[in-house]
Design a protein around this motif. Structure first.
Motif, PDB file in Angstrom:
ATOM      1  N   LEU A   5     -12.655 -57.503 -41.371  1.00  0.00           N
ATOM      2  CA  LEU A   5     -12.941 -58.572 -40.848  1.00  0.00           C
ATOM      3  C   LEU A   5     -14.806 -58.358 -42.173  1.00  0.00           C
ATOM      4  N   ILE A   6     -15.033 -58.990 -41.904  1.00  0.00           N
ATOM      5  CA  ILE A   6     -16.355 -59.097 -42.916  1.00  0.00           C
ATOM      6  C   ILE A   6     -17.328 -60.576 -42.379  1.00  0.00           C
ATOM      7  N   LEU A  15     -18.925 -61.139 -51.457  1.00  0.00           N
ATOM      8  CA  LEU A  15     -18.310 -61.067 -52.619  1.00  0.00           C
ATOM      9  C   LEU A  15     -18.284 -59.171 -53.239  1.00  0.00           C
ATOM     10  N   LEU A  16     -19.492 -58.706 -52.864  1.00  0.00           N
ATOM     11  CA  LEU A  16     -19.885 -57.563 -53.366  1.00  0.00           C
ATOM     12  C   LEU A  16     -18.466 -56.666 -52.093  1.00  0.00           C
ATOM     13  N   ALA A  17     -19.077 -57.040 -50.549  1.00  0.00           N
ATOM     14  CA  ALA A  17     -18.388 -55.754 -49.746  1.00  0.00           C
ATOM     15  C   ALA A  17     -16.663 -56.129 -50.043  1.00  0.00           C
ATOM     16  N   ILE A  20     -15.088 -53.616 -52.778  1.00  0.00           N
ATOM     17  CA  ILE A  20     -15.470 -52.480 -52.861  1.00  0.00           C
ATOM     18  C   ILE A  20     -14.979 -52.506 -51.170  1.00  0.00           C
ATOM     19  N   LEU A  21     -14.678 -53.188 -50.469  1.00  0.00           N
ATOM     20  CA  LEU A  21     -12.944 -52.800 -49.280  1.00  0.00           C
ATOM     21  C   LEU A  21     -11.908 -52.971 -50.127  1.00  0.00           C
ATOM     22  N   GLN A 109     -21.024 -46.354 -52.674  1.00  0.00           N
ATOM     23  CA  GLN A 109     -20.401 -44.976 -51.687  1.00  0.00           C
ATOM     24  C   GLN A 109     -20.972 -45.243 -49.929  1.00  0.00           C
ATOM     25  N   GLN A 110     -22.211 -45.663 -50.607  1.00  0.00           N
ATOM     26  CA  GLN A 110     -22.358 -45.757 -48.646  1.00  0.00           C
ATOM     27  C   GLN A 110     -21.814 -46.651 -47.775  1.00  0.00           C
TER      28      GLN A 110
END
Ligand code: MN
Length: 136
Positions: A5-6, A15-17, A20-21, A109-110
């Motif tokens: 869940l974001i 959008l970015l998170a 990435i996921l 990466q982080q």
């Protein structure tokens, strides 16, 4: 692969998170404010919550405290997302119940390293308490 869940009110960060996921194979639930995030967490029991600290109305710290106060969601690890990490902020995030935090701007990466670390820790805890086999 996990269900994550974001809770994030800024479209570019969501959008970015999310990208990435999803690229890492995870399934997403998304909320743009704390009340919707809490409702989704209770209903869907995600494996992890990414929680923006700066949200309109109820902020991410208050939302994390609410998750940790509810037995339905208290065991879900919370990864805080914060645009600022000044002296004392990490202590406030941990006191609210956040397991870890990553600073914005989000870096691929982080973020993945933090997510993988919390998911692995969660699996290890499950194995220890439920005596489940590897891969379950
Ligand atoms: Mn925000």
């Amino acid at each position: 692969m996990a269900r994550i869940l974001i809770v994030e009110d800024t479209p570019a960060n969501m959008l970015l998170a999310g990208t990435i996921l999803q690229n890492a194979g995870h399934t997403l639930l998304q909320a743009t404010d704390a009340p919707l995030g809490l409702a989704l967490a209770q209903e869907h029991q995600p494996d992890l919550v990414l929680m923006d600290i700066q949200l309109p109305g109820m902020d991410g710290l208050a939302a994390t405290r609410a998750l940790k106060a509810d037995e339905r969601t208290q065991d879900i690890p919370v990864l805080a997302l914060t645009a600022f990490a000044m002296k004392g902020d990490e202590e406030r995030m941990r006191a609210a119940g956040c397991a870890a935090y990553v600073a914005k701007p989000l870096r691929y990466q982080q973020l993945l390293a933090a997510v993988d670390g919390l998911l692995a820790h969660d699996v290890a805890n499950d194995d220890a308490t439920k005596q489940e086999g590897v891969g379950s």
